[in-house]
Design a protein around this motif. Structure first.
Motif, PDB file in Angstrom:
ATOM      1  N   TRP A  11       4.938   2.085   7.339  1.00  0.00           N
ATOM      2  CA  TRP A  11       4.443   2.730   6.121  1.00  0.00           C
ATOM      3  C   TRP A  11       5.294   3.938   5.765  1.00  0.00           C
ATOM      4  CZ3 TRP A  11       1.107   7.161   4.948  1.00  0.00           C
ATOM      5  CH2 TRP A  11       0.585   7.130   3.653  1.00  0.00           C
TER       6      TRP A  11
ATOM      7  N   HIS B 132       8.413   2.830   4.226  1.00  0.00           N
ATOM      8  CA  HIS B 132       8.091   2.385   2.864  1.00  0.00           C
ATOM      9  C   HIS B 132       8.086   3.587   1.908  1.00  0.00           C
ATOM     10  CE1 HIS B 132       5.748   0.652  -0.443  1.00  0.00           C
ATOM     11  NE2 HIS B 132       4.853   1.593  -0.248  1.00  0.00           N
TER      12      HIS B 132
ATOM     13  N   GLU C 162      10.559   4.319  -1.365  1.00  0.00           N
ATOM     14  CA  GLU C 162      10.097   4.698  -2.702  1.00  0.00           C
ATOM     15  C   GLU C 162      10.743   5.999  -3.164  1.00  0.00           C
ATOM     16  OE1 GLU C 162       6.046   4.600  -3.866  1.00  0.00           O
ATOM     17  OE2 GLU C 162       5.672   2.674  -2.896  1.00  0.00           O
TER      18      GLU C 162
END
Length: 167
Positions: free
Chosen positions: A155, A158, A162
């Motif tokens: 996560w 991730h 972004e």
């Protein structure tokens, strides 16, 4: 090009959420971000950060008081930067098996701040966890460590991806 600074703020009762925040911070640092990991109650200003990750443990259907207070106190500063939120709490494998929605109070914070995303991570209760509830759960074989370092790091990476896509 300057390095983006990221704040990971957390509210933790027994230390499990603090550990998750540390893992998130480590993964973000691996990806090249300058990252501060701090208890939510200790953060005085968010203006020096380009992005914020805030997490809290969940007990009895409520997100940790320090995390909620942080979001309320810094709402103005958080509203103009990307924010991700996480919860910790289940002491079973459910957080790894499927998405668990944020508790009601946290869902309201997320909507107000237009948070990018929320995830729930498993927590741990072991013989070294303080408190009578922890002792009860350990005695009745309802305890364990349900942290998933792979899920936590995935996560965080991730989030890095972004942020890399943002100007």
């Amino acid at each position: 090009m300057t390095t983006k600074r990221i704040l990971v703020a957390y509210g933790s009762k027994q230390g499990g959420t603090a550990g998750i925040a540390d893992e998130i911070g480590s993964a973000l640092r691996e990806d090249g971000y300058e990252t501060a990991v701090l208890p939510a109650r200790d953060v005085r200003d968010v203006s020096g950060y380009e992005a914020v990750v805030v997490g809290g443990s969940v007990y009895a259907g409520r997100w940790h008081r320090d995390a909620s207070r942080f979001v309320r106190l810094h709402a103005e500063g958080l509203s103009d930067r990307p924010i991700w939120m996480f919860s910790s709490g289940p002491v079973d494998g459910s957080a790894e098996q499927h998405d668990l929605p944020p508790v009601r109070g946290l869902a309201r914070h997320m909507e107000r701040l237009q948070a990018r995303e929320h995830i729930t991570f498993g927590d741990s209760i072991t013989a070294s966890t303080p408190g009578w509830i922890a002792r009860y759960l350990v005695r009745h074989a309802a305890a364990g460590d349900f942290h998933s370092p792979e899920q936590i790091q995935g996560w965080a990476h991730h989030i890095s991806a972004e942020l890399a896509d943002r100007p």
